[in-house]
Design an enzyme around this catalytic site. Structure first.
Site, PDB file in Angstrom:
ATOM      1  CB  SER A 107      76.847  56.398  52.850  1.00  0.00           C
ATOM      2  OG  SER A 107      78.198  55.466  52.766  1.00  0.00           O
ATOM      3  CG  HIS A 131      54.821  36.438  66.719  1.00  0.00           C
ATOM      4  ND1 HIS A 131      55.473  35.850  67.586  1.00  0.00           N
ATOM      5  CD2 HIS A 131      53.469  36.142  66.818  1.00  0.00           C
ATOM      6  CE1 HIS A 131      54.679  35.320  68.577  1.00  0.00           C
ATOM      7  NE2 HIS A 131      53.545  35.523  68.031  1.00  0.00           N
ATOM      8  CE  LYS A 178      72.562  53.219  53.214  1.00  0.00           C
ATOM      9  NZ  LYS A 178      73.607  52.691  53.983  1.00  0.00           N
ATOM     10  CD  GLU A 180      71.495  53.225  62.307  1.00  0.00           C
ATOM     11  OE1 GLU A 180      70.798  52.610  61.088  1.00  0.00           O
ATOM     12  OE2 GLU A 180      72.615  53.796  62.259  1.00  0.00           O
TER      13      GLU A 180
END
Length: 471
Positions: free
Chosen positions: A277, A156, A283, A290
């Protein structure tokens, strides 16, 4: 342009219809398979006395020259000729004359395209399998590099029990092993030779289908001519394999993305596998993970598209089935690219073992072991579970960990606790104690690594054998 099938028609095809029905923009990638199939077909026609030997020789020489032209970039594909089959046949006839028009004797584009896609998918199954093994090797190498790193296991998305990081990674190794098993099934279903089925009913010519199958190294022949041209199971099976594989990669991607975040800080990806970024200088984005996660939806979509296309089609061939290729080709490309880049990303991953250990030690991942300790002292598990749960609640109220409790405090919950309890609930002890087959103990993980290496050897041996069946 006069169509090769135009004898029955009194007017030309509308330009928009030509563009709409043409498949040459994507099926041109089947040129090698189409030429190999045609060469085998020509040899068979000559051996069976259906065409003359010198005609077959001219056809084979012409096709060999066309193959060289295509691979050199000297072949102009024409939309008006619809597909790869007609583009090659038209050029062949232009080069060698009337003998080129005899190549299509005893076959149809229906069984011809089926042959091409069987050859293509058989070849690509081996190529994908090689990359799949490469990712498994990368996972195994990374797991072996961090044999002692302990992390929290999750259910979970809540910290559950302490496990070895290597154990967690090996879960993906064995998932991919099942994917490889499915890929072998794809190869077996692709290894069936359809040529000779004609449009759907077979042919009146005395052909030898087995000769063609032997030349192209097929293990079996389709036993029903209708099934041979109507079957796309092998494609649907490949797309199903690919969708499941990409789901596995997507799950790993999700974990890598979480682990890279400041909230977890479990791993850091190599700079070569991340991007920055355009506005935020600090970043470091896990774009590979992804994108693999994103491309999973695309592959699943191709599976759904072909299933939907095929579900309502009467036997045998229908033009709808032209829609089988673009999704297949895109899936092959997507899976191969994803596997290639993912293996490099996994190999370059740095593991923050101290942070993982601290996370495993923070959140009562040893509570089950406390209950197990009491069970071994004779307390029924349900009662032991309650004692451990009350101990956790007490720690939450006092802002303590279970290992912070004194023996006196523990005896308030059960007189069965002894001095050895604190050793029993150390996370290192908890991990080592899970020594059941397939568990997370160091000895079991060592066995799993050894078993994985043997499985990988078997997979690579299978690939080596079946790579020889390529064209």
């Amino acid at each position: 342009m006069t169509k090769l099938w135009g004898g029955r028609f009194t007017k030309g095809t509308d330009v928009l219809v030509e563009e709409f029905t043409s498949s040459i923009s994507f099926d041109r990638r089947l040129y090698k398979e189409d030429i190999a199939g045609s060469i085998a077909h020509a040899r068979m026609l000559a051996k069976c006395g259906i065409i003359a030997a010198d005609e077959a020789e001219a056809i084979i020489a012409g096709l060999t020259d066309i193959l060289a032209d295509i691979e050199a970039g000297n072949f102009s594909f024409e939309t008006a000729l619809e597909d790869i089959h007609m583009n090659i046949e038209k050029r062949l006839t232009e080069r060698i004359g009337p003998a080129g028009g005899k190549l299509h004797t005893a076959r149809s584009r229906n069984d011809q395209v089926a042959l091409d896609t069987h050859l293509y998918l058989r070849k690509e199954a081996v190529a994908v399998g090689q990359l799949l093994c490469g990712l498994q090797e990368a996972i195994m190498e990374t797991a072996a590099r961090f044999p002692d790193a302990i992390m929290p296991g999750y259910t979970h998305l809540q910290r559950a029990q302490p496990i070895l990081f290597a154990h967690h990674l090996l879960a993906y190794f064995f998932m991919l092993g099942r994917d490889f098993d499915r890929l072998r099934g794809v190869w077996e279903r692709a290894d069936i030779m359809p040529l000779g089925a004609g449009a759907l009913a077979g042919t009146t010519f005395p052909i030898d289908r087995k000769q063609v199958a032997d030349e192209l190294k097929f293990g079996r022949l389709y036993e029903n001519s209708i099934d041979a041209v109507a079957d796309r199971d092998y494609m649907m099976e490949f797309l199903s394999f690919a969708a499941i594989l990409m789901v596995h990669l997507s799950r790993l991607s999700e974990e890598v993305i979480l682990w890279c975040s400041s909230e977890f800080k479990f791993v850091e990806l190599d700079d070569a596998h991340c991007t920055g970024s355009s506005i935020m200088p600090q970043k470091k984005n896990p774009d590979v993970a992804e994108l693999v996660r994103g491309k999973t939806g695309r592959v699943i979509g191709h599976l759904m598209a072909l299933l939907t296309t095929m579900k309502g089609l009467p036997l045998a061939y229908n033009k709808d089935m032209q829609e089988d290729k673009e999704g297949l080709f895109d899936t092959v490309d997507t899976v191969k690219f994803s596997l290639s880049v993912y293996a490099a990303m996994v190999r370059g991953m740095k593991v923050n073992a101290p942070r993982m250990l601290a996370a495993a030690d923070e959140d009562f991942t040893n509570a089950t072991d406390m209950a197990d300790y009491l069970v071994k002292k004779g307390l029924p598990f349900r009662q032991a579970h309650e004692v451990s749960g009350k101990s956790v609640r007490y720690c939450l109220e006092k802002d303590k960990k279970l290992t912070d409790l004194s023996l006196a405090e523990l005896k308030e919950f059960s007189p069965l606790f002894e001095e050895d309890i604190l050793e029993a609930i150390k996370v290192e002890t908890c991990v080592a104690a899970r020594n059941s087959y397939g568990g997370t103990s160091p000895s079991q993980v060592k066995e799993a690594l050894a078993g994985g290496r043997e499985a990988l050897k078997r997979q690579l041996a299978w690939l080596d054998t079946h790579r020889k069946n390529g064209i």
